[in-house]
Motif scaffolding. Sequence first.
Motif, short mmCIF file in Angstrom:
data_model
loop_
_atom_site.label_atom_id
_atom_site.label_comp_id
_atom_site.label_asym_id
_atom_site.label_seq_id
_atom_site.Cartn_x
_atom_site.Cartn_y
_atom_site.Cartn_z
N ARG A 9 0.84 -1.21 0.00
CA ARG A 9 0.00 0.00 0.00
C ARG A 9 0.86 1.25 0.00
NH1 ARG A 9 -3.22 -1.27 5.26
NH2 ARG A 9 -1.08 -1.81 5.73
N TRP A 10 2.11 1.12 0.46
CA TRP A 10 3.03 2.25 0.55
C TRP A 10 4.11 2.23 -0.52
CZ3 TRP A 10 3.09 6.51 3.60
CH2 TRP A 10 2.17 6.53 4.66
N VAL A 11 4.65 1.02 -0.80
CA VAL A 11 5.84 0.92 -1.65
C VAL A 11 5.59 0.00 -2.83
CG1 VAL A 11 8.28 0.23 -1.72
CG2 VAL A 11 7.36 1.30 0.34
N GLU A 12 5.96 0.49 -4.01
CA GLU A 12 5.96 -0.33 -5.22
C GLU A 12 7.41 -0.56 -5.63
OE1 GLU A 12 4.88 -0.04 -9.96
OE2 GLU A 12 3.93 1.37 -8.58
N TRP A 13 7.82 -1.82 -5.65
CA TRP A 13 9.16 -2.20 -6.09
C TRP A 13 9.06 -2.56 -7.58
CZ3 TRP A 13 13.48 -2.21 -2.93
CH2 TRP A 13 13.25 -2.06 -1.56
N GLN A 14 9.76 -1.84 -8.42
CA GLN A 14 9.69 -2.08 -9.86
C GLN A 14 10.93 -2.83 -10.34
OE1 GLN A 14 9.12 1.75 -11.72
NE2 GLN A 14 6.93 1.70 -11.33
N GLY A 15 10.70 -3.89 -11.10
CA GLY A 15 11.80 -4.64 -11.69
C GLY A 15 12.69 -5.30 -10.64
N GLY A 16 12.97 -6.55 -10.81
CA GLY A 16 13.84 -7.26 -9.87
C GLY A 16 13.17 -7.52 -8.54
N ARG A 17 13.94 -8.05 -7.64
CA ARG A 17 13.43 -8.39 -6.32
C ARG A 17 13.55 -7.21 -5.36
NH1 ARG A 17 16.01 -14.35 -5.28
NH2 ARG A 17 14.80 -15.40 -6.90
N PRO A 18 12.59 -7.09 -4.46
CA PRO A 18 12.69 -6.05 -3.44
C PRO A 18 13.97 -6.23 -2.62
CG PRO A 18 10.49 -6.97 -3.47
CD PRO A 18 11.33 -7.83 -4.37
N HIS A 19 14.51 -5.12 -2.16
CA HIS A 19 15.66 -5.08 -1.27
C HIS A 19 16.98 -5.47 -1.95
CE1 HIS A 19 12.67 -4.62 1.88
NE2 HIS A 19 12.10 -5.72 1.43
N GLU A 20 17.01 -5.57 -3.28
CA GLU A 20 18.25 -5.84 -4.01
C GLU A 20 18.64 -4.58 -4.76
OE1 GLU A 20 18.00 -9.34 -6.40
OE2 GLU A 20 17.79 -10.65 -4.66
N TYR A 21 19.88 -4.17 -4.61
CA TYR A 21 20.33 -2.88 -5.16
C TYR A 21 21.55 -2.99 -6.07
CZ TYR A 21 17.24 -1.10 -1.58
OH TYR A 21 16.13 -0.84 -0.81
N GLY A 22 22.01 -4.21 -6.34
CA GLY A 22 23.19 -4.41 -7.17
C GLY A 22 22.98 -4.00 -8.61
N ALA A 23 24.05 -3.99 -9.37
CA ALA A 23 23.98 -3.64 -10.80
C ALA A 23 23.07 -4.61 -11.53
CB ALA A 23 25.38 -3.65 -11.40
N ALA A 24 22.33 -4.07 -12.52
CA ALA A 24 21.38 -4.89 -13.27
C ALA A 24 22.09 -5.85 -14.20
CB ALA A 24 20.47 -3.98 -14.09
#
Length: 70
Positions: A55-70
């Motif tokens: 309801r607050w956060v939409e994670w686009q593309g990839g898995r949530p909580h992952e920030y590494g290079a695509a």
Amino acid sequence: MRETPIVIHRTAGTGGRRVAIRARIAGLAHSDDDVIEFLRRAGLPDAGDVLDDPRWVEWQGGRPHEYGAA
């Protein structure tokens, strides 16, 4: 239809994810701690509690909580 107030975009080619709060870019996050700091600066002191709430956060593309290079 109600928009999600926080959007965490897909990872950038060099790593990190753009974070938008109410359609305004808050910065480039490289960790959940970065996202929490952006949200704190936007006035959400308990921001860590909302990262997994769709309801607050939409994670686009990839898995949530992952920030590494695509």
